[in-house]
Structure formats: C-alpha cells, structure tokens
Design a protein around this motif. Sequence first.
Motif, short mmCIF file in Angstrom:
data_model
loop_
_atom_site.label_atom_id
_atom_site.label_comp_id
_atom_site.label_asym_id
_atom_site.label_seq_id
_atom_site.Cartn_x
_atom_site.Cartn_y
_atom_site.Cartn_z
N UNK A 220 0.85 -1.06 0.38
CA UNK A 220 -0.13 -0.29 -0.07
C UNK A 220 1.20 1.35 -0.48
N UNK A 221 2.01 1.33 0.58
CA UNK A 221 3.32 2.35 0.70
C UNK A 221 3.47 2.73 -0.19
N UNK A 222 4.16 1.49 -1.33
CA UNK A 222 4.46 1.51 -3.00
C UNK A 222 3.47 2.43 -3.17
N UNK A 223 2.45 1.51 -3.17
CA UNK A 223 1.13 2.42 -4.43
C UNK A 223 1.29 3.54 -3.87
N UNK A 224 0.82 4.22 -2.98
CA UNK A 224 0.94 5.84 -2.71
C UNK A 224 1.99 5.99 -3.55
N UNK A 225 2.87 6.01 -2.80
CA UNK A 225 3.62 6.34 -3.97
C UNK A 225 4.23 6.54 -5.47
N UNK A 226 3.20 5.58 -6.23
CA UNK A 226 3.47 5.65 -6.96
C UNK A 226 1.93 6.89 -7.34
N UNK A 227 0.50 6.66 -6.91
CA UNK A 227 -0.29 7.61 -7.24
C UNK A 227 -0.39 8.59 -6.85
N UNK A 228 0.55 9.02 -5.57
CA UNK A 228 0.60 10.78 -5.03
C UNK A 228 1.98 10.52 -4.98
N UNK A 229 3.29 10.47 -5.09
CA UNK A 229 4.16 10.41 -5.42
C UNK A 229 4.68 11.28 -6.53
N UNK A 230 3.97 10.30 -7.24
CA UNK A 230 4.26 9.80 -8.77
C UNK A 230 5.70 10.00 -9.15
N UNK A 231 6.64 9.16 -8.35
CA UNK A 231 7.62 8.76 -8.13
C UNK A 231 8.53 8.16 -9.20
N UNK A 232 10.22 8.95 -9.91
CA UNK A 232 9.97 8.28 -10.26
C UNK A 232 10.52 6.88 -10.57
N UNK A 233 10.61 6.34 -9.06
CA UNK A 233 11.19 5.17 -8.86
C UNK A 233 10.33 4.85 -7.31
N UNK A 234 10.08 4.08 -7.02
CA UNK A 234 9.74 2.92 -5.90
C UNK A 234 10.48 3.30 -4.83
N UNK A 235 10.84 3.62 -3.61
CA UNK A 235 11.75 3.52 -2.38
C UNK A 235 12.27 1.56 -2.40
N UNK A 236 13.40 1.77 -2.75
CA UNK A 236 14.35 -0.03 -3.39
C UNK A 236 14.60 0.21 -1.71
N UNK A 237 14.21 0.37 -0.32
CA UNK A 237 14.18 -0.36 0.55
C UNK A 237 12.90 -0.61 1.06
N UNK A 238 11.80 -0.19 0.40
CA UNK A 238 10.73 -1.00 0.61
C UNK A 238 10.65 -2.55 -0.16
N UNK A 239 10.63 -2.14 -1.67
CA UNK A 239 11.24 -3.40 -1.96
C UNK A 239 12.01 -4.82 -1.42
N UNK A 240 12.63 -3.80 -0.62
CA UNK A 240 13.47 -5.02 -0.49
C UNK A 240 13.35 -5.91 0.61
N UNK A 241 12.26 -5.33 1.06
CA UNK A 241 11.20 -6.04 2.39
C UNK A 241 10.57 -7.10 1.51
N UNK A 242 9.65 -6.86 0.21
CA UNK A 242 8.78 -7.73 -0.44
C UNK A 242 8.98 -8.99 -0.41
N UNK A 243 8.22 -10.15 0.25
CA UNK A 243 8.43 -11.55 -0.60
C UNK A 243 8.79 -11.97 -2.16
N UNK A 244 9.92 -12.69 -2.17
CA UNK A 244 10.07 -12.69 -3.92
C UNK A 244 9.43 -12.44 -4.72
N UNK A 245 8.26 -13.81 -4.30
CA UNK A 245 6.96 -13.60 -5.67
C UNK A 245 6.64 -11.78 -5.78
N UNK A 246 6.34 -11.57 -4.86
CA UNK A 246 5.66 -9.75 -4.34
C UNK A 246 6.20 -8.37 -5.15
N UNK A 247 7.99 -9.38 -4.56
CA UNK A 247 8.44 -8.22 -5.50
C UNK A 247 8.64 -8.83 -7.03
N UNK A 248 8.76 -9.34 -7.73
CA UNK A 248 8.53 -9.71 -8.70
C UNK A 248 7.19 -9.35 -9.78
N UNK A 249 6.29 -9.21 -8.64
CA UNK A 249 4.87 -8.85 -9.21
C UNK A 249 4.82 -7.76 -10.00
#
Length: 342
Positions: A296-325
């Motif tokens: 939900x935080x990554x999606x907030x960044x995509x929708x509200x912050x319009x960031x060119x890149x998601x937070x890599x530390x948050x991505x690294x917290x994800x289960x491998x399958x969720x990160x792949x998706x």
Amino acid sequence: MLTPPVFDGAEGAYVALLRLATEQPEHRIDARGNAAREVLGVGFRLSDPRQRLPYLAERKANPVFQFAEALWYLAGRRDLEMISYYAPSMRASSADGVYLDGSAYGYTLFSQANDAGRSQFDQVIDLLLNEPDSKRGYLPVFSAKELMDRGNPDVACLAGLHLLPRGGELHMVCNMRANDLDCGLLSDVFSFTMIQEYAAIQLGLRLGTYTHTIGSAHVNDANAERVKRVLAEADFRPAVPSAFAFPAMPQNTGSATIARLLEHEEALRTNELRYSTEHIAGLDLPPYWQQVVVLFELYRQIQHDRRAAADPRLLSLLHPGLRWLMEHKWPACTAAAIKGAR
C-alpha cells in the motif's frame, strides 16, 4: 475423471482455462455487448490454495489490488471510495456512484446489516464449530432479486461459497454463475482462497483444497491479443522458482487484524501518512501483514508522489514473489529503484 482437474496453484488453472476457451470454445456469445468465446460447466481444484498468485510477465497481475479487494471483502464493505482507488474501472458497475451491489461479495458475506444482526459468515462458522461434518456451511451470494431490474449494471457473478471441514482440513467449493477468464478469474480465486484461509483459522483447521466451478467461462474478444501473449509465454518460459511459494496467513488473524490493516490502508490511500521501512517494521502486525502495508505504501508513492522510482528499501522488504509482481506491473518505477539501490 469425475472430479475436477487438480493444479498446484492458480496459475496452472488460469492457463489451462484460457487455452480451453481460446482453442476449443463451445459457443460464441455477445452478452451485453461483450463478444466472447465460451465454454460451459467447467471447474478445477487447487491442492495448495495459498499459491493464489500468477507469475506471468504478460499478464502483469497487480498484487496491490488483489490484497485490497480481499480486505475489502473481509471487512464487509461495499463502498467505491476504497476499492475504486485501486481499480477505477469498477465505478462503471455502480448504480449510484457511491456503492457497489452485486459484486460487493464481502458485504453479503461479512456485513452484520441483516435481520439476524450477525453476518452470514459468523453464522456458518458457529454452525461448523458445532457440526464439523456438516454439509450446510453454504454462503449464498447471488440473489434472484438482482435480475428484477434489467438495467442493473452489477449482478453478482459469485453464486456462493461452500465451507466443508473434513479430516482436520477446511475445503471450499466456489460456485460461479460466470467468469471472465482473463480479467475476473485471478482476482476471484485470490480473494476467495483468502476467505477460505481466514475461515480455516477461525475454525482451528488446516487449509484444505479449493474447488472452483463456473457456469459460463469466457474470454472476451477485447482481451484476445493479451491472452495469446500469455499463452505463448506459458508455453516457453522456465518454471517459477520455488522461492515464490507464499507463506501461511498468521494463526492469530481475526476481525481486529483486518480492522487495523484497513486503518493503515486508509491513511496511505488518502495520503495522510507516509510509511518508512522502520515505521512498517514497528507496526503491531505480523510480518505477513506488514508485507501488505508495504504494498500500500509503494502504491501511495506511485499514485500520490508520482515518483520516478519506488523506495528500494521497501521493495527489498517484499516477499520474492510480491517483488517480482511489482517489478513486472510497474517496470519503470521499480527498475529505477533497483538501479538506484546498487
């Protein structure tokens, strides 16, 4: 074979049904302006309902929406305010622009707004706690009254869910009047198996098999090209790594857990708060559910912050399958994050 074909997880069933309806359709239909190829009376069984996510790059499954919809159901909600943030197209199914009716399955299953003052789900759980071999644990959703208005834009596709405790496991049979195999099937299987796993926890049972039956299984012509690409990928890609096997829902998950999750969801959806990796790690939630808050935080960044890149530390917290998706659903955003982390 009289029982449905068995698959380890949702991806195999999805591909098999796409292939059947695409290559061996029984009918051509044009219901309500949607031309489609159709097969009748089909079904499948999942031996491991936790493997409810497909790992197909061409399909670009959205894990954020999948979890949001499942939680929306489990909370017994029918408001567009929440669910349309993740799927704006769902607004077209609302008669008043505020609520959904037929497709708000969770409202029918989990809401206490009925004559009994208790939800259908709670009544069935009580029944099964007292009659563990019962055949009566059926949760109806589709209602004939939905057909009274021919202009109704939102008639339930789900007929009902049948909970069957047997041998220390909770099995579930889902009956669909219709399924759009490319768009609706994956979301339905994800949410319904989440409901099954949630029910198993309330009953103190292990998770059993999930059986999905469909009256009208169809592929809309509008999605034919994507389906063709998905089937081509499924024919030639390597097997999904075993590391993608998804973990079990925590045994202490209950209605209070769902309520806490949705408090965090609302704060992020409305952009009231921003969550860091440290904040999420400190939440009073098991790691399993912290993963959903990360989404939900990554999606907030995509929708509200319009960031060119998601937070890599948050991505690294994800289960491998969720990160792949996530990497395949939003490749530009996540690829930039991964590059920036190196």
